[in-house]
Design an enzyme around this catalytic site. Structure first.
Site, mmCIF file in Angstrom:
data_model
loop_
_atom_site.group_PDB
_atom_site.id
_atom_site.type_symbol
_atom_site.label_atom_id
_atom_site.label_comp_id
_atom_site.label_asym_id
_atom_site.label_seq_id
_atom_site.Cartn_x
_atom_site.Cartn_y
_atom_site.Cartn_z
ATOM 1 N N GLU A 215 40.393 47.625 33.764
ATOM 2 C CA GLU A 215 39.936 46.492 34.571
ATOM 3 C C GLU A 215 38.729 45.830 33.929
ATOM 4 O OE1 GLU A 215 40.611 49.507 35.443
ATOM 5 O OE2 GLU A 215 41.451 49.678 37.451
ATOM 6 N N CYS B 265 38.802 52.633 39.951
ATOM 7 C CA CYS B 265 37.957 53.778 40.273
ATOM 8 C C CYS B 265 36.711 53.344 41.041
ATOM 9 C CB CYS B 265 37.587 54.545 39.005
ATOM 10 S SG CYS B 265 36.501 53.625 37.905
ATOM 11 N N CYS C 191 35.142 50.633 38.470
ATOM 12 C CA CYS C 191 35.864 49.360 38.360
ATOM 13 C C CYS C 191 35.815 48.577 39.669
ATOM 14 C CB CYS C 191 37.312 49.612 37.950
ATOM 15 S SG CYS C 191 37.436 50.228 36.265
ATOM 16 N N TRP D 80 68.245 68.858 9.988
ATOM 17 C CA TRP D 80 68.096 67.728 10.890
ATOM 18 C C TRP D 80 69.447 67.260 11.366
ATOM 19 C CZ3 TRP D 80 63.854 66.478 13.230
ATOM 20 C CH2 TRP D 80 62.630 66.875 12.677
HETATM 21 C C1 AOF Z 1 40.240 52.918 36.356
HETATM 22 N N1 AOF Z 1 40.584 52.250 35.238
HETATM 23 O O1 AOF Z 1 41.174 52.169 33.097
HETATM 24 C C2 AOF Z 1 40.909 54.280 34.070
HETATM 25 C C3 AOF Z 1 40.606 54.986 35.258
HETATM 26 O O2 AOF Z 1 34.880 59.238 32.870
HETATM 27 P P1 AOF Z 1 35.458 57.893 33.210
HETATM 28 O O3 AOF Z 1 34.444 56.972 33.817
HETATM 29 O O4 AOF Z 1 36.196 57.260 32.041
HETATM 30 O O5 AOF Z 1 36.531 58.115 34.386
HETATM 31 C C4 AOF Z 1 37.756 58.732 34.159
HETATM 32 C C5 AOF Z 1 38.538 58.747 35.444
HETATM 33 O O6 AOF Z 1 38.670 57.401 35.930
HETATM 34 C C6 AOF Z 1 39.965 59.238 35.291
HETATM 35 O O7 AOF Z 1 40.092 60.636 35.487
HETATM 36 C C7 AOF Z 1 40.701 58.486 36.388
HETATM 37 O O8 AOF Z 1 40.457 59.041 37.659
HETATM 38 C C8 AOF Z 1 40.014 57.140 36.321
HETATM 39 N N2 AOF Z 1 40.649 56.333 35.275
HETATM 40 N N3 AOF Z 1 40.307 54.281 36.380
HETATM 41 O O9 AOF Z 1 39.883 52.321 37.366
HETATM 42 C C9 AOF Z 1 40.900 52.855 34.093
HETATM 43 N N4 AOF Z 1 41.209 54.921 32.909
HETATM 44 ZN ZN ZN Z 2 37.603 52.440 36.370
#
Ligand code: AOF
Ligand code: ZN
Length: 367
Positions: A61, A84, A93, A179
């Site tokens: 995002e 998140c 986000c 293969w």
């Molecule tokens: C989002 N957008 O592109 C992703 C999310 O340690 P951080 O801050 O990178 O957080 C990782 C966690 O965030 C991951 O385990 C999942 O819950 C969320 N990932 N969330 O809004 C994103 N990659």
């Molecule tokens: Zn996020």
């Protein structure tokens, strides 16, 4: 359960498909985090796209909003995962979306990560509409190992991959391996490997094939998958490719005992011995050391044991247009017998032609 995809317009479905395709570009780079994609749409026009490119780096995002800039105001954002809601390696986000002044968020699935979840509530509290469910099935499939782990599983998500002949065999009567499939299928196997945390084979296959179990010919994963040999009696030869490269690529044998000269000789070469009395215990131990996605590449014995215990989450069959004929080793010869009047059917998730080979991805009955 099937999502009511028909409830969404053709354009909405296309935008979510685009977000899912973007998410897939993080293949092999984001674990143990999920792959995520986002598309910002303003007045029916895509004004920003992004994906989570690598563990620890910017979220989808954030990237997409950055591209859209001022055009984010009043826009709709299509996300493959609920945005998140807490600071981790990256800022939440939900906050970025609120600050950007978006109108609406469409998320395929909720974020099961308790630390990061509930972005939707935060967005709604700020007056932003949030809808779930568009593209949910594909989003779940893309991040199945992550969701399995985040859902509290005690073993890795297991993909069993086998290359078989038209007569369902993995080796001919002489048991020599070679293969069966062509170049495109082999490349796809390496892509599968890049998306796994560990790659496992049984000792029989290790002895006959002398495999390298490394990722080649495709984009390298952020972390090289652990190589695992189910080897109760520590028979893996010191001269094998796996042992010779064990100091460069982490290699584990799963054995019945840590005692004895064979184990000592292997650990002396940099191989790790993992003692596990049962297959289940081994899987639990692998999970405990961070293996969320285990790719098993045979042979028939290990495949049979996993299938017999309902431990296969996805079966990937590469069928080559060849016969191995009389006396061949059936890929599933170690699977327990079944009654023909009550055969549970596997669910076909994907069928793809790769040159003249056929790849089929299947989910077990009831899953
Ligand atoms: C989002 N957008 O592109 C992703 C999310 O340690 P951080 O801050 O990178 O957080 C990782 C966690 O965030 C991951 O385990 C999942 O819950 C969320 N990932 N969330 O809004 C994103 N990659
Ligand atoms: Zn996020």
């Amino acid at each position: 359960m099937k999502e009511p995809e028909a409830a969404w317009s053709v354009r909405e479905r296309a935008w979510m498909r685009r977000a899912l395709a973007l998410a897939g570009r993080g293949w092999g780079q984001t674990a143990p985090n999920p792959m995520v994609g986002a598309v910002v749409v303003r007045d029916g026009v895509v004004v920003g796209t992004g994906f989570h490119a690598r563990f620890g780096e910017a979220h989808a995002e954030a990237v997409a909003l950055g591209v859209a800039g001022e055009l984010s105001r009043g826009a709709d954002v299509y996300c493959t995962l609920e945005p998140c809601n807490a600071h981790g390696k990256q800022p939440p986000c939900a906050e970025l979306l609120i600050a950007a002044g978006v109108h609406r968020v469409v998320a395929a699935i909720p974020d099961p990560n308790p630390v990061k979840a509930h972005g939707a509530e935060r967005l709604r509290a700020a007056g932003i509409a949030v809808d779930f469910g568009l593209g949910a099935e594909a989003a779940r499939e893309l991040n199945a190992p992550f969701l399995h782990w985040a859902g509290g599983a005690s073993r890795p998500w297991i993909t069993l991959k086998l290359a078989v002949s038209l007569d369902g065999a993995i080796a001919g009567a002489d048991r020599a391996r070679g293969w069966l499939t062509g170049e495109a299928a082999r490349k796809q196997v390496h892509r599968l490997r890049a998306g796994a945390d560990a790659i496992a084979v049984g000792i029989g296959t290790a002895l006959v094939d002398d495999p390298a179990l490394t990722v080649r010919g495709v984009r390298k994963p952020r972390v090289a998958p652990l190589r695992v040999v189910f080897d109760r009696q520590a028979r893996l030869p010191i001269a094998s490719r796996l042992v010779r490269t064990a100091r460069r690529v982490p290699t584990v044998i799963v054995t019945a005992t840590a005692d004895g000269a064979p184990v000592a000789a292997l650990t002396d070469k940099g191989v790790e011995a993992m003692v596990a009395p049962t297959l289940q215990a081994a899987l639990q131990a692998l999970h405990g050391r961070g293996v969320h996605h285990l790719l098993v590449e045979g042979g028939a014995g290990l495949a049979g044991a996993l299938l017999a215990h309902n431990l296969v989450d996805r079966l990937v069959i590469f069928e080559a247009p060849v016969f191995l004929g009389a006396g061949a080793l059936g890929a599933f010869s170690a699977v327990p017998a079944a009654a023909v009047d009550a055969l549970p059917r596997w669910r076909v998730i994907e069928r793809r032609e790769l040159d003249d080979d056929l790849m089929t991805v299947l989910a077990p009955p009831g899953a």
